[in-house]
Design an enzyme around this catalytic site. Structure first.
Site, short mmCIF file in Angstrom:
data_model
loop_
_atom_site.label_atom_id
_atom_site.label_comp_id
_atom_site.label_asym_id
_atom_site.label_seq_id
_atom_site.Cartn_x
_atom_site.Cartn_y
_atom_site.Cartn_z
N CYS A 1 -8.70 -0.12 17.38
CA CYS A 1 -9.64 0.84 17.97
C CYS A 1 -10.27 1.75 16.93
CB CYS A 1 -8.98 1.64 19.09
SG CYS A 1 -7.87 2.94 18.49
N HIS B 1 -15.18 2.28 -1.49
CA HIS B 1 -14.11 1.40 -0.99
C HIS B 1 -13.05 2.17 -0.20
CE1 HIS B 1 -15.29 -1.65 -4.37
NE2 HIS B 1 -16.13 -1.66 -3.35
N GLY C 1 -15.54 2.72 -16.54
CA GLY C 1 -14.25 2.12 -16.20
C GLY C 1 -14.30 1.11 -15.07
N CYS D 1 -6.41 2.84 12.97
CA CYS D 1 -5.97 1.71 13.77
C CYS D 1 -6.86 0.50 13.49
CB CYS D 1 -6.03 2.09 15.25
SG CYS D 1 -5.70 0.69 16.33
N PRO E 1 -13.72 0.63 -22.86
CA PRO E 1 -13.25 0.18 -24.18
C PRO E 1 -13.44 -1.33 -24.37
CG PRO E 1 -11.38 0.65 -22.74
CD PRO E 1 -12.61 1.06 -21.99
N ARG F 1 1.78 1.90 -3.45
CA ARG F 1 0.65 2.42 -4.24
C ARG F 1 0.33 3.88 -3.89
NH1 ARG F 1 -4.01 -1.47 -3.64
NH2 ARG F 1 -5.03 0.08 -4.93
N GLN G 1 -15.51 3.61 -6.83
CA GLN G 1 -14.91 2.47 -6.13
C GLN G 1 -13.42 2.74 -5.93
OE1 GLN G 1 -16.45 -1.46 -8.03
NE2 GLN G 1 -16.83 0.15 -9.52
N TYR H 1 0.82 -1.21 0.00
CA TYR H 1 0.00 0.00 0.00
C TYR H 1 0.86 1.26 0.00
CZ TYR H 1 -4.48 -2.28 0.05
OH TYR H 1 -5.59 -3.01 -0.33
N SER I 1 -15.24 -3.13 -14.17
CA SER I 1 -15.59 -4.45 -14.71
C SER I 1 -16.95 -4.90 -14.19
CB SER I 1 -14.52 -5.47 -14.30
OG SER I 1 -14.45 -5.54 -12.89
C1 BJW Z 1 -11.15 1.38 -18.84
C2 BJW Z 1 -9.98 1.99 -19.25
C3 BJW Z 1 -10.09 3.31 -19.65
C4 BJW Z 1 -9.45 0.02 -18.64
N1 BJW Z 1 -11.29 3.90 -19.64
N2 BJW Z 1 -12.33 1.98 -18.84
C5 BJW Z 1 -22.47 -11.00 -3.97
C6 BJW Z 1 -22.15 -11.97 -4.87
C7 BJW Z 1 -20.86 -12.50 -4.93
C8 BJW Z 1 -19.86 -12.05 -4.06
C9 BJW Z 1 -20.18 -11.07 -3.17
C10 BJW Z 1 -21.47 -10.56 -3.12
N3 BJW Z 1 -21.48 -9.60 -2.15
C11 BJW Z 1 -20.25 -9.51 -1.60
C12 BJW Z 1 -19.45 -10.41 -2.19
C13 BJW Z 1 -18.00 -10.62 -1.86
C14 BJW Z 1 -17.09 -9.57 -2.48
C15 BJW Z 1 -17.22 -9.63 -4.01
O1 BJW Z 1 -17.86 -8.84 -4.65
N4 BJW Z 1 -16.52 -10.56 -4.62
C16 BJW Z 1 -16.54 -10.67 -6.07
C17 BJW Z 1 -15.12 -10.54 -6.62
C18 BJW Z 1 -17.25 -11.92 -6.47
N5 BJW Z 1 -17.40 -8.23 -2.00
C19 BJW Z 1 -16.96 -7.81 -0.82
O2 BJW Z 1 -16.31 -8.53 -0.07
C20 BJW Z 1 -17.30 -6.38 -0.40
N6 BJW Z 1 -17.81 -6.39 0.91
C21 BJW Z 1 -19.07 -6.76 1.18
O3 BJW Z 1 -19.89 -6.97 0.32
O4 BJW Z 1 -19.36 -6.86 2.55
C22 BJW Z 1 -20.54 -7.57 2.93
C23 BJW Z 1 -20.26 -9.06 2.77
C24 BJW Z 1 -19.10 -9.59 3.26
C25 BJW Z 1 -18.86 -10.96 3.09
C26 BJW Z 1 -19.74 -11.75 2.39
C27 BJW Z 1 -20.91 -11.18 1.85
C28 BJW Z 1 -21.16 -9.81 2.05
C29 BJW Z 1 -16.03 -5.53 -0.33
C30 BJW Z 1 -15.40 -5.32 -1.66
C31 BJW Z 1 -14.06 -4.56 -1.49
C32 BJW Z 1 -13.30 -4.44 -2.79
N7 BJW Z 1 -11.98 -3.98 -2.51
C33 BJW Z 1 -11.09 -3.69 -3.61
C34 BJW Z 1 -9.71 -3.30 -3.03
C35 BJW Z 1 -9.78 -1.89 -2.43
C36 BJW Z 1 -8.50 -1.47 -1.82
C37 BJW Z 1 -7.36 -1.39 -2.82
O5 BJW Z 1 -7.41 -0.61 -3.78
O6 BJW Z 1 -6.40 -2.13 -2.62
O7 BJW Z 1 -11.63 -2.64 -4.43
S1 BJW Z 1 -10.92 -5.05 -4.77
C38 BJW Z 1 -10.83 -4.04 -6.21
O8 BJW Z 1 -11.97 -4.30 -7.07
C39 BJW Z 1 -10.99 -2.59 -5.72
C40 BJW Z 1 -11.91 -2.02 -6.75
O9 BJW Z 1 -12.56 -0.86 -6.25
C41 BJW Z 1 -12.84 -3.16 -7.06
C42 BJW Z 1 -13.55 -3.03 -8.40
O10 BJW Z 1 -12.66 -3.07 -9.45
P1 BJW Z 1 -12.88 -2.14 -10.72
O11 BJW Z 1 -12.76 -0.73 -10.31
O12 BJW Z 1 -14.10 -2.53 -11.44
O13 BJW Z 1 -11.57 -2.48 -11.57
P2 BJW Z 1 -11.32 -3.70 -12.60
O14 BJW Z 1 -9.87 -3.82 -12.77
O15 BJW Z 1 -12.07 -4.90 -12.23
O16 BJW Z 1 -11.97 -3.16 -13.96
C43 BJW Z 1 -11.40 -2.07 -14.67
C44 BJW Z 1 -12.25 -1.82 -15.89
O17 BJW Z 1 -11.76 -0.65 -16.53
C45 BJW Z 1 -12.19 -2.94 -16.94
O18 BJW Z 1 -13.52 -3.29 -17.32
C46 BJW Z 1 -11.46 -2.29 -18.13
O19 BJW Z 1 -11.96 -2.74 -19.38
C47 BJW Z 1 -11.77 -0.86 -17.93
N8 BJW Z 1 -10.80 0.08 -18.47
N9 BJW Z 1 -8.93 1.06 -19.15
C48 BJW Z 1 -12.38 3.19 -19.23
N10 BJW Z 1 -8.99 3.98 -20.07
ZN ZN Z 2 -5.83 1.96 18.32
#
Ligand code: BJW
Ligand code: ZN
Length: 253
Positions: free
Chosen positions: A129, A118, A187, A126, A214, A69, A100, A66, A189
């Site tokens: 706490c 997110h 942007g 912390c 895209p 990043r 996100q 991190y 997925s």
């Molecule tokens: C362009 C481009 C250009 C390229 N112009 N476009 C229901 C069903 C199934 C699973 C779950 C569910 N509910 C919850 C879950 C579990 C889980 C989940 O969703 N898992 C799936 C993977 C299946 N979700 C969670 O755990 C969430 N919490 C939650 O729901 O709590 C309640 C709960 C808990 C436990 C069980 C059930 C419920 C929390 C999710 C946290 C996500 N965290 C991250 C990391 C953040 C910190 C960090 O940055 O390190 O967030 S993971 C990562 O993915 C990050 C992003 O915000 C997130 C989304 O990704 P994003 O932004 O879509 O990026 P990409 O790379 O996937 O896509 C990029 C796109 O851009 C592509 O399409 C390209 O084509 C495009 N692109 N160039 C425009 N120039």
């Molecule tokens: Zn503390």
């Protein structure tokens, strides 16, 4: 790139526009996405780096990943896609921006009231706490800072897999999806829940749903319009076409 007339028409009548962004909107700022072939998850294991279990098992590795990043984000600049979205906030009676992304580039482009689903990468708190941490983060030898209040480990203020999203943020995002006239998915997925559900909520509630990406996603066949180009190109073109469209109809009156 052709902008569908139906989209311009819906935008001209819209009282409330909602925009959901993902990592792709920052790709043109040099910040890697997650799931693209050259994205972070092609190189790193999300379970090891973006989950509580990963942090508990290897806090130093997660912390230093991190820290790296944060440096990338601090050296990046908003791109024309971020600026176009900030500009859109001035064009419609109401615009709700939901991201996100953890990089704060929408804020730096001038967007107001950004809903961060997110969390963000520039703040820390912390693990035990939850107290916000404002001390030195760049310690030698990958060392983790320690909470001055309880001695707990300091972590980035992002949402990891399995963690709840900030309640207020998710509620505000769902409310916007239910009530907007036009919903943009830019942007992302659309694979991570609950954010991935927002365009579906919007469409079911009658909004005109647009994807700016895209590449093809799970959402592409579901949306009303697709702008198949990088957001830094597509959004400025959309704004230009929208202004022309509005001027044409204003001149008629
Ligand atoms: C362009 C481009 C250009 C390229 N112009 N476009 C229901 C069903 C199934 C699973 C779950 C569910 N509910 C919850 C879950 C579990 C889980 C989940 O969703 N898992 C799936 C993977 C299946 N979700 C969670 O755990 C969430 N919490 C939650 O729901 O709590 C309640 C709960 C808990 C436990 C069980 C059930 C419920 C929390 C999710 C946290 C996500 N965290 C991250 C990391 C953040 C910190 C960090 O940055 O390190 O967030 S993971 C990562 O993915 C990050 C992003 O915000 C997130 C989304 O990704 P994003 O932004 O879509 O990026 P990409 O790379 O996937 O896509 C990029 C796109 O851009 C592509 O399409 C390209 O084509 C495009 N692109 N160039 C425009 N120039
Ligand atoms: Zn503390």
């Amino acid at each position: 790139m052709e902008i569908p007339e139906a989209l311009l028409n819906r935008l001209a009548k819209a009282n409330h526009v909602a925009v959901l962004t993902g990592a792709g909107v920052s790709a043109e700022s040099g910040i890697k996405t997650f799931r693209d072939p050259d994205g972070l998850w092609a190189q790193f294991n999300p379970a090891e780096l973006a989950s509580v279990d990963g942090f508990m098992s290897n806090p130093e590795i997660v912390w230093s990943w991190y820290q790296h990043r944060v440096e990338v984000v601090n050296n990046a600049k908003p791109n024309p896609g971020h600026y176009a979205i900030a500009e859109m906030q001035k064009l419609f009676p109401k615009l709700t921006l939901i991201t996100q992304n953890v990089d704060r580039l929408h804020h730096r482009a001038g967007s107001d009231k950004v809903i961060e689903l997110h969390g963000n990468i520039v703040e820390n708190h912390c693990f035990d706490c939850k107290e916000p941490f404002h001390g030195e983060t760049n310690l030698p030898d990958k060392q983790l800072p320690v909470c001055p209040r309880c001695g707990g480990r300091i972590r980035p203020s992002v949402v990891w897999f399995g963690e709840m999203l900030p309640v207020g943020a998710l509620e505000a995002a769902e409310e916007a999806a239910y009530t907007c006239d036009v919903f943009f998915s830019v942007g992302t997925s659309a694979e991570v829940y609950p954010a991935a559900n927002l365009p579906v909520v919007a469409k079911r509630a009658g909004a005109y749903v647009v994807e700016v990406n895209p590449n093809i996603t799970v959402l592409s066949s579901y949306v009303d319009a697709k702008l198949p180009a990088p957001s830094g190109e597509a959004l400025p073109i959309l704004l230009e076409e929208f202004r022309k469209y509005q001027k044409f109809y204003d001149d008629l009156l």
